[in-house]
Write a protein that holds these residues in place. Sequence first.
Motif, mmCIF file in Angstrom:
data_model
loop_
_atom_site.group_PDB
_atom_site.id
_atom_site.type_symbol
_atom_site.label_atom_id
_atom_site.label_comp_id
_atom_site.label_asym_id
_atom_site.label_seq_id
_atom_site.Cartn_x
_atom_site.Cartn_y
_atom_site.Cartn_z
ATOM 1 N N LEU A 1 -15.149 -20.291 23.659
ATOM 2 C CA LEU A 1 -14.649 -18.985 23.336
ATOM 3 C C LEU A 1 -15.828 -17.837 23.250
ATOM 4 O O LEU A 1 -16.960 -17.522 23.368
ATOM 5 C CB LEU A 1 -14.589 -18.545 21.583
ATOM 6 N N GLY A 2 -14.846 -16.426 24.510
ATOM 7 C CA GLY A 2 -15.943 -15.873 25.195
ATOM 8 C C GLY A 2 -15.292 -14.408 24.452
ATOM 9 O O GLY A 2 -13.680 -14.127 24.046
ATOM 10 N N MET A 3 -15.892 -13.821 23.784
ATOM 11 C CA MET A 3 -16.164 -12.331 22.855
ATOM 12 C C MET A 3 -16.570 -11.144 23.699
ATOM 13 O O MET A 3 -17.614 -11.081 23.746
ATOM 14 C CB MET A 3 -15.556 -12.849 21.628
ATOM 15 N N VAL A 4 -15.915 -10.085 23.574
ATOM 16 C CA VAL A 4 -16.289 -8.784 23.776
ATOM 17 C C VAL A 4 -16.030 -7.462 23.276
ATOM 18 O O VAL A 4 -15.153 -8.344 22.991
ATOM 19 C CB VAL A 4 -16.079 -8.432 25.343
ATOM 20 N N GLU A 5 -16.807 -7.197 22.601
ATOM 21 C CA GLU A 5 -16.628 -6.553 21.176
ATOM 22 C C GLU A 5 -17.577 -4.822 21.107
ATOM 23 O O GLU A 5 -18.690 -5.175 21.595
ATOM 24 C CB GLU A 5 -16.597 -7.783 19.952
ATOM 25 N N HIS A 6 -17.183 -3.794 20.741
ATOM 26 C CA HIS A 6 -18.294 -2.785 20.419
ATOM 27 C C HIS A 6 -18.930 -3.190 19.723
ATOM 28 O O HIS A 6 -18.946 -3.676 18.750
ATOM 29 C CB HIS A 6 -17.242 -1.889 19.480
ATOM 30 N N ARG A 7 -19.925 -2.728 19.709
ATOM 31 C CA ARG A 7 -21.645 -2.770 19.230
ATOM 32 C C ARG A 7 -21.806 -2.099 18.307
ATOM 33 O O ARG A 7 -22.362 -1.091 19.100
ATOM 34 C CB ARG A 7 -22.766 -3.879 19.993
ATOM 35 N N ALA A 8 -22.636 -2.498 17.236
ATOM 36 C CA ALA A 8 -22.707 -1.677 15.796
ATOM 37 C C ALA A 8 -24.334 -1.203 15.823
ATOM 38 O O ALA A 8 -24.726 -2.322 16.380
ATOM 39 C CB ALA A 8 -22.433 -1.979 14.599
ATOM 40 N N SER A 9 -24.799 -0.182 15.517
ATOM 41 C CA SER A 9 -25.850 -0.320 15.491
ATOM 42 C C SER A 9 -26.900 -1.665 14.721
ATOM 43 O O SER A 9 -26.704 -1.199 13.767
ATOM 44 C CB SER A 9 -26.314 1.032 15.074
ATOM 45 N N ARG B 1 -25.523 -14.905 24.885
ATOM 46 C CA ARG B 1 -24.977 -13.671 24.888
ATOM 47 C C ARG B 1 -25.912 -13.333 26.241
ATOM 48 O O ARG B 1 -26.679 -13.723 27.211
ATOM 49 C CB ARG B 1 -25.735 -12.994 23.692
ATOM 50 N N SER B 2 -24.960 -11.713 26.420
ATOM 51 C CA SER B 2 -24.876 -11.399 27.977
ATOM 52 C C SER B 2 -25.384 -9.925 27.282
ATOM 53 O O SER B 2 -24.231 -9.192 26.715
ATOM 54 C CB SER B 2 -25.163 -12.151 29.106
ATOM 55 N N GLU B 3 -25.764 -8.974 28.039
ATOM 56 C CA GLU B 3 -26.072 -7.035 27.819
ATOM 57 C C GLU B 3 -25.294 -7.291 29.096
ATOM 58 O O GLU B 3 -25.474 -6.129 29.470
ATOM 59 C CB GLU B 3 -27.355 -7.103 28.065
ATOM 60 N N ILE B 4 -24.345 -7.454 30.062
ATOM 61 C CA ILE B 4 -23.292 -7.465 30.941
ATOM 62 C C ILE B 4 -22.332 -5.872 30.822
ATOM 63 O O ILE B 4 -22.201 -4.824 31.359
ATOM 64 C CB ILE B 4 -21.985 -8.473 31.622
ATOM 65 N N GLU C 1 -17.663 4.358 28.487
ATOM 66 C CA GLU C 1 -16.953 3.975 27.278
ATOM 67 C C GLU C 1 -18.365 2.593 27.128
ATOM 68 O O GLU C 1 -19.650 3.306 26.843
ATOM 69 C CB GLU C 1 -16.244 2.278 27.966
ATOM 70 N N SER C 2 -18.409 2.431 25.112
ATOM 71 C CA SER C 2 -18.642 1.992 24.200
ATOM 72 C C SER C 2 -19.478 0.347 24.941
ATOM 73 O O SER C 2 -20.252 0.268 25.575
ATOM 74 C CB SER C 2 -18.466 1.830 23.092
ATOM 75 N N ASP C 3 -20.675 0.484 24.065
ATOM 76 C CA ASP C 3 -21.929 -0.366 23.942
ATOM 77 C C ASP C 3 -21.531 -1.723 23.332
ATOM 78 O O ASP C 3 -20.556 -1.881 22.765
ATOM 79 C CB ASP C 3 -23.179 -0.168 23.100
ATOM 80 N N ARG C 4 -20.853 -2.866 24.029
ATOM 81 C CA ARG C 4 -20.667 -3.802 24.411
ATOM 82 C C ARG C 4 -21.870 -4.793 23.351
ATOM 83 O O ARG C 4 -21.979 -5.248 24.736
ATOM 84 C CB ARG C 4 -19.138 -4.089 24.477
ATOM 85 N N MET C 5 -21.405 -6.253 22.994
ATOM 86 C CA MET C 5 -21.827 -7.375 23.195
ATOM 87 C C MET C 5 -20.655 -8.397 23.878
ATOM 88 O O MET C 5 -19.957 -8.506 23.878
ATOM 89 C CB MET C 5 -21.387 -7.571 21.680
ATOM 90 N N THR C 6 -21.397 -8.968 24.141
ATOM 91 C CA THR C 6 -20.227 -10.279 25.383
ATOM 92 C C THR C 6 -21.119 -11.561 24.542
ATOM 93 O O THR C 6 -22.141 -12.085 25.040
ATOM 94 C CB THR C 6 -20.860 -9.812 26.590
ATOM 95 N N LEU C 7 -20.509 -12.322 24.326
ATOM 96 C CA LEU C 7 -20.586 -13.582 23.609
ATOM 97 C C LEU C 7 -19.819 -14.468 23.452
ATOM 98 O O LEU C 7 -18.593 -14.678 24.160
ATOM 99 C CB LEU C 7 -20.471 -13.489 22.014
ATOM 100 N N LYS C 8 -20.965 -15.749 24.239
ATOM 101 C CA LYS C 8 -20.333 -17.024 24.328
ATOM 102 C C LYS C 8 -20.461 -17.985 23.650
ATOM 103 O O LYS C 8 -21.387 -18.812 23.438
ATOM 104 C CB LYS C 8 -20.608 -17.542 26.239
ATOM 105 N N PHE C 9 -19.263 -18.988 22.737
ATOM 106 C CA PHE C 9 -19.370 -19.599 22.094
ATOM 107 C C PHE C 9 -18.643 -21.120 22.132
ATOM 108 O O PHE C 9 -18.126 -20.758 23.145
ATOM 109 C CB PHE C 9 -18.540 -19.115 20.955
ATOM 110 N N ILE C 10 -19.160 -21.969 22.007
ATOM 111 C CA ILE C 10 -18.775 -23.153 22.801
ATOM 112 C C ILE C 10 -18.580 -24.388 21.397
ATOM 113 O O ILE C 10 -18.302 -23.879 20.178
ATOM 114 C CB ILE C 10 -19.733 -24.564 23.288
ATOM 115 N N LYS C 11 -17.067 -24.941 21.299
ATOM 116 C CA LYS C 11 -16.785 -25.907 20.684
ATOM 117 C C LYS C 11 -17.110 -26.888 20.779
ATOM 118 O O LYS C 11 -17.000 -28.023 21.654
ATOM 119 C CB LYS C 11 -15.320 -26.374 20.824
ATOM 120 N N PRO C 12 -18.338 -27.590 19.698
ATOM 121 C CA PRO C 12 -18.659 -28.846 20.194
ATOM 122 C C PRO C 12 -18.194 -30.319 20.450
ATOM 123 O O PRO C 12 -16.912 -30.122 19.647
ATOM 124 C CB PRO C 12 -19.294 -28.855 18.524
#
Length: 284
Positions: free
Chosen positions: A193-201, A234-237, A273-284
């Motif tokens: 599961l790859g997610m990019v989302e606006h990141r809060a402070s 996770r990445s700071e891309i 554009e906004s600061d965004r987190m980029t997260l990579k999750f795996i289904k075990p």
Amino acid sequence: MALTTRIIQACLLCCITVLLPLKAETALEQLSFSDQLHYYAEHPLRSEEHKARNRYRNPVETLLFFAIEPQHQVLEIWPARGWYTEILAPYLKEQGQLTIAHHRQLQLDMDDDRQRFWARISRQLSERIEQQPEHFGAVKQLAFDPPELLHLGKENQYDRVLSFRNAHLWDQHGLLLQSMQEFFRVLKPGGILGMVEHRASRVSDITSFAAEGYLGEAYIIMVAEAAGFELLDRSEINANPLDSRDHSRGVYSLPPTLAMGSEDRARFLAIGESDRMTLKFIKP
């Protein structure tokens, strides 16, 4: 060194565009995954407006981080105007399969302005896919509008599920966990599961301050883990250190929305554009 690399990439893209006819799929398949994605990210069928956002959305680096390969079965959630779809679809069309999960399209006469807006946007993307089959290929489409329309396919169906800047919308309606659980169900074991989302402070390791449209990174990780996922990386891309996240209209003050109109427009454009987190999750 970074400038030199960008110049080399630009020259490569020019050569690819000139030397490779659009029908020469076998020639494209000889390129690395990275070069194929660069080709489609700068493709002539993409609008100049869409290509101008590459500098903020970093599609090639993001899709490589999510380890998208041409033979994969990929599900993209709420593609909106198809910014990522127009890269993913041609990349996957020969060996893999792209499925997009729209908002429902039968709401053009509803009283809710937001529902009508998203129904219209979804309809426009569907029409574009139908009009340009040589580029998009056979994209599968379904409706995803939780909680009523939650079903995304068979169990263990997809190699990758991708969501770009949608999680805050599900969270606003208390549907983030339910959505994550459905993503988990349809992913294959070992799928991502790859997610990019606006990141809060961030206030602390477990709390954050979230203006309109932003979500806490720790919070999303917590919800994903509650759905069964494990955080793989996770990445700071897609980070933007210029984004202070304290704008009066939240993330919507920034491009591309620019909800404040002419007020502070130059300042918001300078932020980007906004600061965004980029997260990579795996289904075990």
